[in-house]
Design a protein around this motif. Structure first.
Motif, short mmCIF file in Angstrom:
data_model
loop_
_atom_site.label_atom_id
_atom_site.label_comp_id
_atom_site.label_asym_id
_atom_site.label_seq_id
_atom_site.Cartn_x
_atom_site.Cartn_y
_atom_site.Cartn_z
N PRO A 61 0.89 -0.80 -0.01
CA PRO A 61 0.15 0.07 0.20
C PRO A 61 0.90 1.52 0.59
N LEU A 90 -0.85 -1.03 -3.55
CA LEU A 90 -1.86 -1.81 -3.75
C LEU A 90 -3.16 -1.19 -2.90
N ARG A 91 -4.03 -2.13 -3.64
CA ARG A 91 -5.34 -1.77 -3.20
C ARG A 91 -6.28 -3.44 -3.26
N GLU A 92 -7.26 -2.72 -2.43
CA GLU A 92 -8.21 -4.32 -1.92
C GLU A 92 -8.09 -5.68 -2.44
N VAL A 95 -4.63 -7.54 -2.80
CA VAL A 95 -4.97 -7.71 -1.47
C VAL A 95 -5.54 -9.22 -1.00
N CYS A 125 5.14 -5.27 4.67
CA CYS A 125 4.18 -6.45 5.78
C CYS A 125 2.92 -7.41 5.03
N ILE A 126 2.28 -6.10 3.88
CA ILE A 126 1.17 -6.55 3.75
C ILE A 126 1.82 -7.73 2.88
N LEU A 129 1.87 -11.36 4.28
CA LEU A 129 0.62 -12.13 4.50
C LEU A 129 0.67 -12.17 3.57
N CYS B 107 -2.82 -1.61 7.03
CA CYS B 107 -2.62 -2.69 6.92
C CYS B 107 -2.85 -4.40 6.72
N LEU B 108 -1.42 -4.61 8.22
CA LEU B 108 -0.91 -5.55 8.62
C LEU B 108 -1.67 -6.20 9.70
N VAL B 111 -5.36 -7.48 7.59
CA VAL B 111 -5.53 -8.58 6.55
C VAL B 111 -4.74 -9.70 7.98
N ILE B 112 -4.81 -9.70 8.65
CA ILE B 112 -4.57 -10.91 9.50
C ILE B 112 -6.02 -11.10 9.98
N SER B 142 -4.47 0.30 5.55
CA SER B 142 -4.02 1.21 4.38
C SER B 142 -4.03 1.09 2.35
N PHE B 143 -4.64 0.08 2.44
CA PHE B 143 -5.04 -0.45 0.50
C PHE B 143 -6.50 0.27 0.15
#
Lengths: 466, 458
Positions: A61, A90-92, A95, A125-126, A129, B107-108, B111-112, B142-143
């Motif tokens: 993001p 990055l957008r939803e 993700v 981070c993302i 995941l 965002c972390l 998503v978790i 954040s996304f």
């Protein structure tokens, strides 16, 4: 001492009062503390950022790219691609469905537009995941575009800033050794851990030039991809900011047999020591002679100036809170030249050895802290009645609010502080802030003056009684 | 020549943001939370997020910005952040002693899939939240959206958690000021008091991030809307929310949750928008506009008139946040300037574009959301050669490369002071904006004028 959180007690030490030195460092910050620390990504980003002809694409993001857009004054003498901010934003949708396609498209487009020498792709981070295989995307783009596209595994949660330095070192290590054609002089070095803030690399490079030592690459100040590719040809690695770069030096020692020395370019002795270490390593009479001449000339040039500043600053007290502990060592020594005692010293990322050394060089009564927070720091500063804080962006306004002078020894330094001329800049900055007429308007100064007057009066009274 | 790479020809970029004209939600949430008195913002994510947001706000305000973090590790990212947050809440109250903790996600943690409401309830059940203290939260992935969305979400959460309708008449009006500077919030309060209106303004960062130097470090500076004020907002007679993107959602929720009716207006930047605000206040509070305000307005009209020949036909390019852009565009068109480009990275929606078009007509290029970044804005500027650029500090690269004066407005401003102390809202703010614009235009004219037409009196 002031009241501190139970879980923080192992990270604070007062020399001379607590017996055997022990420091519980290398810990993640306590959840819920106002930590001054950052994350893995931040560590990788600050180390690789100064490579000016590489593409730095931040995969995630937008925030991570936005906050690291041109905030570090790492100067380049040529290309400035590093000063732009590239993000896959990055957008939803990505993700949920993965960001690999977007990453591929972004890389392809950017390399087509800017023709960088290499590309670094930072995982945030993302990415850790959602499981994007950035390694595979990088390999594919690398094959198609014919340049190195290097993934940096810098997911924020995977440790501390130090782990980010490691990830950056690993990325650099992939570039090193990819140029087999070039040759380097027998008396040649790599400068590791200088980031050319305010042009510091240039100062250091000039010294080595005068000594007759070839600098093959600087990692990463004013850095260039091609220089890094042939860094393995150098005869020695000279490591500053050891927290970030010792790991790389060790890898290079293991794989390429290049020995390394840890040095610091802050302050008079440490700069001289650094240059002598290199000269002695090569043990070449001409280099030794050049080095002696250089050091003698520079020291005799700046010493009277330092002495002039010392007249004003003698007896003042300082607090130091910086990122790396090696810098803290040099600062303690540099301040001594100015007659300034260090009352509090700490770092975000020091390790056990670092703190042991710090304890050794500090005066009795000095407070040593690991990973402090503003409340703690401000209380210590107030308790020790310091005149100066040396720190970074988040510490500056805290000092000012308390009527305490400040010197930025972090990303936002505006003057080169490295080398001999850096010492003069440092003196000037410290003098400019401590002696500023602005403090006479600060209520803190008035309160402090009153307190001192009272204490003086009390001691006179006591003396009279006895 | 920093941006010399930027080509003039526009190309379609689907996968990429170059030099963003926005940032992520959490920083907006953190800023909003600072607008509650004795509040400690808390970032539920990795340490870096919190450090970056604090640094960004510190650079912008040159004041200490306090916030805590859940300090996520690998373990938390696998097993969820519940343990971290519960421990954090415990530590925060034990050590920093705030009245309220305002948690936002990252965002972390999004998503978790951490359920913050549930975690906070658990902390409450476990006795980690001392009596009389509050913990609120908002989701700030954040996304989605941008920093402005994060601000809006935290403001909405203040209503969600705190505002209550008890049926007691308070005779007060709620003002939701939006993502503006502390100086702007103070200016709105000054206008309310000049009109003799009892108002509750939240969030209110005045004297939090622009406090005086008093010789001490304050973990919690003097300013900020108190929890009881925000609670009482549920009993107010009316809400005026300023700015569709940053404030509307909170106003709507106050209506549905507590039955407080609202009007949403543009941010009162510039004369028309301020007129609308004053008029709305006058009607809803049933007061008349005092002479003091009429004098300030008259002075604005006076300067506009005196200097209208300098504003006439000047071409402007604007980049920034949607609510500011709407009002600014209106003000500039009121001054007879021509709006070439309006760009915001925030996905502001069609209503935003419609509103801007209602002032500018069809010729203005408007872009928001995906692909609306500083790179794109720079390309526009290259092609249209405006006389003035309006934007945050990051627009300075473009201004320098194209040699066009920059009026700094928006977030962040890292390289000048003033925004902390001098408002852009209200008639006083309009005056300040005009001064800035005139200085830029006239300095440029002075710089470029051939000697024979270099004028003393302008």
């Amino acid at each position: 001492m002031i009241e501190i959180l139970e879980a923080r007690k192992g990270q604070i030490f007062e020399k001379g009062t607590e017996g055997t030195f022990d420091m519980a460092c290398d810990k993640v910050s306590v959840a819920g503390s106002v930590s001054q620390r950052a994350c893995v990504f931040c560590g990788s980003r600050v180390v690789l950022y100064p490579i000016a002809d590489a593409l730095h694409l931040i995969h995630g993001p937008v925030g991570c790219a936005a906050y690291t857009w041109d905030i570090r004054g790492s100067l380049s003498s040529g290309p400035e691609l590093h000063r732009l901010s590239f993000s896959t934003d990055l957008r939803e949708e990505e993700v949920i469905y993965g960001g690999e396609k977007k990453l591929y498209a972004a890389l392809t487009e950017l390399i087509g537009a800017y023709h960088p020498k290499a590309a670094f792709v930072y995982a945030t981070c993302i990415i850790g995941l959602i499981g994007d295989d950035i390694q595979a995307v990088c390999r594919k783009v690398s094959d198609e575009q014919g340049i190195d596209v290097i993934p940096v595994h810098s997911e924020g949660f995977r440790g501390t800033k130090k782990d980010g330095y490691k990830a950056a070192c690993e990325a650099l290590f992939r570039l090193i050794g990819t140029d087999e054609q070039s040759i380097a002089a027998p008396h040649s070095i790599n400068i590791l851990g200088d980031f050319n803030l305010a042009g510091e690399t240039w100062i250091i490079k000039e010294y080595y030039k005068q000594m007759g030592v070839e600098v093959v690459s600087c990692m990463t100040g004013d850095g260039r991809v091609d220089e890094i590719r042939r860094a393995h040809k150098a005869a020695m690695n000279v490591v500053q900011c050891s927290g970030s770069m010792t790991y790389l030096a060790k890898m290079m020692e293991k794989d390429y047999g290049i020995p390394f020395e840890r040095v610091s370019y802050f302050g008079i002795e440490d700069t001289a020591d650094a240059l002598y270490k290199v000269a002695r390593h090569f043990n070449d009479p001409a280099i030794l002679k050049n080095t002696e001449e250089l050091v003698r000339k520079e020291v005799s040039r700046i010493y009277p100036e330092v002495e002039a500043y010392r007249k004003y600053l003698e007896g003042k007290k300082a607090a130091i809170y910086v990122g790396g502990s090696f810098k803290a060592f040099s600062l303690v020594k540099a301040l001594r030249h100015l007659g300034i005692a260090t009352a509090i010293v700490g770092s975000q990322t020091g390790n056990r050895e670092d703190y042991e050394y710090l304890e050794e060089i500090c005066d009795e009564g000095t407070i040593i802290v690991d990973d402090t927070n503003p409340l703690e720091l401000s209380r210590f500063m107030s308790e020790r009645n310091v005149d100066l804080l040396i720190g970074g962006v988040k510490e500056r306004p805290i000092a000012y609010k308390m009527g305490i002078a400040f010197c930025d020894h972090n990303h936002e330094r505006k003057e080169a502080l490295a080398g001999f001329e850096g010492m003069i800049n440092f003196c000037r900055e410290v003098h400019g802030s401590i002696m500023s007429p602005v403090w006479q308007f600060s209520p803190a100064k008035c309160l402090r003056a009153q307190k001192e007057e009272m204490e003086d009066a009390n001691s006179i009274r006591q003396a009279a009684h006895s | 020549m920093l941006l010399r790479h930027t080509p003039e020809t526009l190309t379609d970029r689907s996968a990429l943001t170059v030099n963003p004209a926005k940032t992520c939600q959490p920083v907006g949430a953190m800023y909003a939370a600072l607008g509650i008195h004795n509040c400690l913002p808390h970032s539920h994510g990795s340490q870096g997020c919190c450090a970056y947001h604090r640094s960004a706000l510190t650079r912008h305000y040159k004041d200490p910005v306090m916030a805590t973090t859940s300090s996520f590790t690998e373990g938390a990212s696998v097993f969820g952040g519940q343990a971290n947050l519960v421990e954090a809440i415990n530590n925060i109250f034990a050590i920093y002693g705030p009245d309220i903790v305002a948690v936002h996600t990252t965002c972390l943690s999004e998503v978790i899939g951490d359920d913050l409401g549930q975690i906070i309830n658990k902390a409450l059940a476990d006795g980690k939240i001392p009596k009389g203290k509050r913990v609120i939260h908002t989701n700030t992935p954040s996304f989605k959206g941008s920093h402005v969305t994060g601000f809006a979400n935290m403001t909405q959460s203040m209503v969600q958690y705190l505002s209550e309708h008890t049926g007691k008449g308070t005779g007060q009006i709620n003002i939701i000021p939006g993502f503006v500077e502390p100086s702007d919030m103070a200016e709105i309060k000054r206008n309310l008091s000049m009109m003799g209106i009892k108002g509750v303004l939240f969030p209110d960062t005045s004297e939090v991030v622009n406090g005086p130097l008093d010789g001490r470090f304050h973990m919690y500076p003097k300013g900020g809307a108190t929890v009881s004020q925000i609670t009482s907002a549920g009993d107010s007679a009316f809400t005026v929310s300023l700015g569709r993107t940053a404030s509307l959602s909170a106003a709507k929720l106050l209506d549905t949750k507590c039955g407080v009716p609202f009007t949403n207006l543009d941010l009162p930047i510039g004369i028309s928008a301020m007129d609308a605000f004053v008029d709305c206040l006058r009607k809803t509070a049933g007061v008349s506009v005092p002479d003091s305000i009429m004098v300030e307005r008259g002075q604005v009209v006076d300067v506009m008139t005196d200097m209208h020949q300098y504003f006439y036909g000047k071409k402007a390019a604007l980049v920034g946040d949607p609510d500011q852009l709407v009002s600014l565009v209106q003000f500039l068109t009121d001054m007879d300037m021509k709006i070439l480009y309006v760009v915001t990275g925030t996905p502001a929606g069609e209503k935003f574009e419609e509103r801007i078009r209602s002032f500018t007509g069809d010729d203005t290029v408007i872009k928001y959301g995906a692909g609306a970044d500083m790179f794109y804005f720079h390309q526009l500027v290259k092609s249209g050669k405006p006389d003035l650029i309006f934007g945050n500090t990051y627009a300075k690269y473009i201004a320098r490369d194209e040699d066009i004066p920059l009026i700094r407005i928006g977030f962040p401003i890292y390289d000048r002071v003033g925004h902390q102390y001098f408002p852009v809202v209200g008639y006083r703010g309009a005056m300040r904006l005009m001064e800035k614009i005139l200085n830029a235009v006239m300095d440029r004219q002075d710089r470029d004028a051939p000697e024979e037409s270099f004028e003393l009196v302008m």
